[in-house]
Design a protein around this motif. Structure first.
Motif, PDB file in Angstrom:
ATOM      1  N   VAL A 111       8.320   7.850   6.672  1.00 14.84           N
ATOM      2  CA  VAL A 111       7.325   8.917   6.835  1.00 14.84           C
ATOM      3  C   VAL A 111       6.000   8.323   7.308  1.00 14.84           C
ATOM      4  N   TYR A 112       5.580   7.218   6.730  1.00 15.09           N
ATOM      5  CA  TYR A 112       4.327   6.573   7.117  1.00 15.09           C
ATOM      6  C   TYR A 112       4.353   6.185   8.595  1.00 15.09           C
ATOM      7  N   VAL A 113       5.437   5.553   9.017  1.00 13.58           N
ATOM      8  CA  VAL A 113       5.545   5.132  10.419  1.00 13.58           C
ATOM      9  C   VAL A 113       5.524   6.357  11.338  1.00 13.58           C
ATOM     10  N   LEU A 114       6.240   7.399  10.977  1.00 16.53           N
ATOM     11  CA  LEU A 114       6.254   8.619  11.797  1.00 16.53           C
ATOM     12  C   LEU A 114       4.868   9.256  11.864  1.00 16.53           C
ATOM     13  N   GLU A 167       0.828  -1.206   0.000  1.00 16.70           N
ATOM     14  CA  GLU A 167       0.000   0.000   0.000  1.00 16.70           C
ATOM     15  C   GLU A 167       0.869   1.265   0.000  1.00 16.70           C
ATOM     16  N   ILE A 168       1.884   1.283   0.849  1.00 14.83           N
ATOM     17  CA  ILE A 168       2.795   2.433   0.908  1.00 14.83           C
ATOM     18  C   ILE A 168       3.481   2.622  -0.435  1.00 14.83           C
ATOM     19  N   ASP A 169       3.901   1.525  -1.057  1.00 16.97           N
ATOM     20  CA  ASP A 169       4.577   1.583  -2.351  1.00 16.97           C
ATOM     21  C   ASP A 169       3.683   2.205  -3.422  1.00 16.97           C
ATOM     22  N   THR A 205      11.549   7.541  -2.536  1.00 20.81           N
ATOM     23  CA  THR A 205      12.063   6.185  -2.322  1.00 20.81           C
ATOM     24  C   THR A 205      11.124   5.404  -1.418  1.00 20.81           C
ATOM     25  N   LEU A 206      11.131   4.089  -1.564  1.00 18.88           N
ATOM     26  CA  LEU A 206      10.276   3.247  -0.738  1.00 18.88           C
ATOM     27  C   LEU A 206      10.677   3.328   0.726  1.00 18.88           C
ATOM     28  N   SER A 207      11.960   3.251   1.010  1.00 17.10           N
ATOM     29  CA  SER A 207      12.390   3.309   2.416  1.00 17.10           C
ATOM     30  C   SER A 207      12.006   4.647   3.042  1.00 17.10           C
TER      31      SER A 207
END
Length: 79
Positions: A65-68, A50-52, A58-60
Motif C-alpha cells: 500500500v505504501y509503495v502504491l 517506519e512502515i511497520d 500485515t507488514l507485506s
C-alpha cells in the motif's frame, strides 16, 4: 502486459527494531521500495521500520500500500 518476473515473489530479510524478519513481496514492490528509500536518502530497513510502526495489517500488505500510494503521488518518478 505484466512481466512475470515483476510478479514473482521474492523473500528478503530485514532488521526491524533489532529483530530480523523475512518479508515476501513481488519483485516490482521491492524495486519500488528501493527507489523510494533512495529518493528519500535512507535505507530500505529504515523505511520498512517506519512502515511497520504505522501499519494496522500485515507488514507485506502495508509495504504494498505504501509503495502504491507513493507511486500515485509521483514519488517513484522523482516528483
Amino acid at each position: 502486459m505484466i512481466d512475470p518476473a515483476d510478479a514473482a515473489l521474492r523473500k528478503h530479510s530485514v532488521v526491524i527494531a533489532g529483530h530480523r524478519t523475512s518479508i515476501s513481496l513481488e519483485s516490482a514492490f521491492w524495486d519500488g521500495l528501493r527507489a523510494i528509500a533512495a529518493a528519500d536518502g535512507r535505507s530500505v530497513a529504515s523505511l520498512v521500520t517506519e512502515i511497520d510502526r504505522r501499519r494496522t495489517g500485515t507488514l507485506s500488505g502495508a509495504i504494498r500500500v505504501y509503495v502504491l500510494q507513493r507511486a500515485a503521488r509521483g514519488a517513484l518518478a522523482g516528483g
